[in-house]
Design a protein around this motif. Structure first.
Motif, PDB file in Angstrom:
ATOM      1  N   PHE A 186       6.091   6.662  -3.676  1.00  0.00           N
ATOM      2  CA  PHE A 186       5.178   6.762  -4.811  1.00  0.00           C
ATOM      3  C   PHE A 186       4.312   5.503  -4.783  1.00  0.00           C
ATOM      4  CE2 PHE A 186       8.661   9.495  -5.710  1.00  0.00           C
ATOM      5  CZ  PHE A 186       8.188  10.509  -6.529  1.00  0.00           C
ATOM      6  N   PRO A 187       3.160   5.557  -4.119  1.00  0.00           N
ATOM      7  CA  PRO A 187       2.380   4.331  -3.893  1.00  0.00           C
ATOM      8  C   PRO A 187       1.868   3.671  -5.166  1.00  0.00           C
ATOM      9  CG  PRO A 187       1.143   6.279  -3.203  1.00  0.00           C
ATOM     10  CD  PRO A 187       2.538   6.731  -3.466  1.00  0.00           C
ATOM     11  N   GLU A 188       1.503   4.468  -6.173  1.00  0.00           N
ATOM     12  CA  GLU A 188       1.000   3.880  -7.410  1.00  0.00           C
ATOM     13  C   GLU A 188       2.124   3.211  -8.198  1.00  0.00           C
ATOM     14  OE1 GLU A 188      -2.153   3.687  -8.163  1.00  0.00           O
ATOM     15  OE2 GLU A 188      -2.792   4.867  -6.425  1.00  0.00           O
ATOM     16  N   ALA A 189       3.313   3.791  -8.149  1.00  0.00           N
ATOM     17  CA  ALA A 189       4.466   3.228  -8.860  1.00  0.00           C
ATOM     18  C   ALA A 189       5.217   2.205  -8.027  1.00  0.00           C
ATOM     19  CB  ALA A 189       5.417   4.346  -9.273  1.00  0.00           C
ATOM     20  N   LYS A 190       4.820   2.067  -6.762  1.00  0.00           N
ATOM     21  CA  LYS A 190       5.436   1.102  -5.846  1.00  0.00           C
ATOM     22  C   LYS A 190       6.945   1.348  -5.693  1.00  0.00           C
ATOM     23  CE  LYS A 190       1.957  -2.493  -6.516  1.00  0.00           C
ATOM     24  NZ  LYS A 190       0.984  -1.599  -7.166  1.00  0.00           N
ATOM     25  N   VAL A 191       7.275   2.606  -5.477  1.00  0.00           N
ATOM     26  CA  VAL A 191       8.668   3.006  -5.288  1.00  0.00           C
ATOM     27  C   VAL A 191       8.764   3.805  -3.997  1.00  0.00           C
ATOM     28  CG1 VAL A 191      10.519   4.495  -6.146  1.00  0.00           C
ATOM     29  CG2 VAL A 191       9.288   3.011  -7.720  1.00  0.00           C
ATOM     30  N   ARG A 192       9.822   3.546  -3.234  1.00  0.00           N
ATOM     31  CA  ARG A 192      10.073   4.289  -2.004  1.00  0.00           C
ATOM     32  C   ARG A 192      11.541   4.731  -2.004  1.00  0.00           C
ATOM     33  NH1 ARG A 192       8.147   2.027   3.830  1.00  0.00           N
ATOM     34  NH2 ARG A 192       6.170   2.183   2.707  1.00  0.00           N
ATOM     35  N   ILE A 193      11.775   6.053  -1.933  1.00  0.00           N
ATOM     36  CA  ILE A 193      13.116   6.613  -1.969  1.00  0.00           C
ATOM     37  C   ILE A 193      13.546   7.009  -0.561  1.00  0.00           C
ATOM     38  CG2 ILE A 193      14.595   8.402  -2.943  1.00  0.00           C
ATOM     39  CD1 ILE A 193      13.499   6.505  -5.055  1.00  0.00           C
TER      40      ILE A 193
END
Length: 222
Positions: free
Chosen positions: A157-164
């Motif tokens: 999630f690039p806008e939320a700066k999260v990588r799962i």
């Protein structure tokens, strides 16, 4: 029940599910539940995907042949394993099962990806009138990882700066709408390219109203 009330019901249910935790994702409501699917369920679902997979499609063409390069298939809702998984999802999500689309299976081989996109529908697109008739806007996404990937394949999630990172059996859930029930642009996400191994996931999307697809919509993979 409106989308805001339905979201509140989901949150209340989530607060009672052991092991489910909220992901710190600025701007996106996101949750993870580890070991949601058993190993046998994952193996059976992988076999179903391998049997039915075909090149993934898009509702709206992007002009980029590399935008979505995975393979996908809609899983037979009458299959015993699929029925069991549907039941498990319904127990956790606390949403009207009638609002859920058919579970889709996806397979990503080395180099395959799904570039940044939103799961909600853009009401300015040509596909919207049909989708509006067939249940309206997409609200929640429930994604389940069926295997661990050797390298790559994260859901970012690039806008939320999260990588799962894919973990076998894990459930990832997020709300595609904001607190006002409007499409949330920050829910932009992508399936990162697989570097080594193969990635298998299944995804279930929910609509704001009961999903009543036309024949064309039922066979469209997105």
């Amino acid at each position: 029940m409106g989308v805001i009330e339905a979201a509140e019901a989901v949150r209340r249910r989530f607060s009672t599910v052991p092991g489910l935790f909220k992901v710190p994702a600025p701007g996106v409501e996101m949750y993870v539940l580890r070991d949601f699917l058993a190993d046998k369920e994952c193996s059976a679902l992988i076999a179903l995907i391998d049997e039915g997979r075909e090149p993934s499609r898009l509702l709206a063409h992007t002009g980029d042949p590399e935008f979505r390069t995975s393979e996908s298939c809609n899983l037979d809702p009458t299959h015993p394993v699929v029925r069991a998984v549907e039941k498990k999802i319904a127990q956790v999500m606390s949403l009207d099962p009638a609002c859920g689309e058919t579970i889709q299976g996806q397979r990503y081989a080395v180099g395959q990806q799904f570039k940044p996109h939103h799961d909600f529908f853009f009401t300015t697109e040509a596909y919207w009138p049909e989708q509006e008739r067939n249940g309206g806007q997409r609200t929640w996404t429930a994604m389940m990882f069926l295997n661990a990937v050797e390298d790559g394949g994260q859901t970012q999630f690039p806008e939320a700066k999260v990588r799962i990172t894919p973990r076998k059996g894990n459930l990832l859930v997020w709300n595609n709408l904001d607190e006002h029930g409007a499409p949330n642009m920050t829910s932009l996400h992508q399936g990162m390219p697989v570097i080594a191994g193969v990635k298998y996931v299944i995804t279930k999307w929910y609509r704001e109203r009961p999903w009543t697809p036309s024949l064309a919509a039922a066979t469209t993979l997105y």
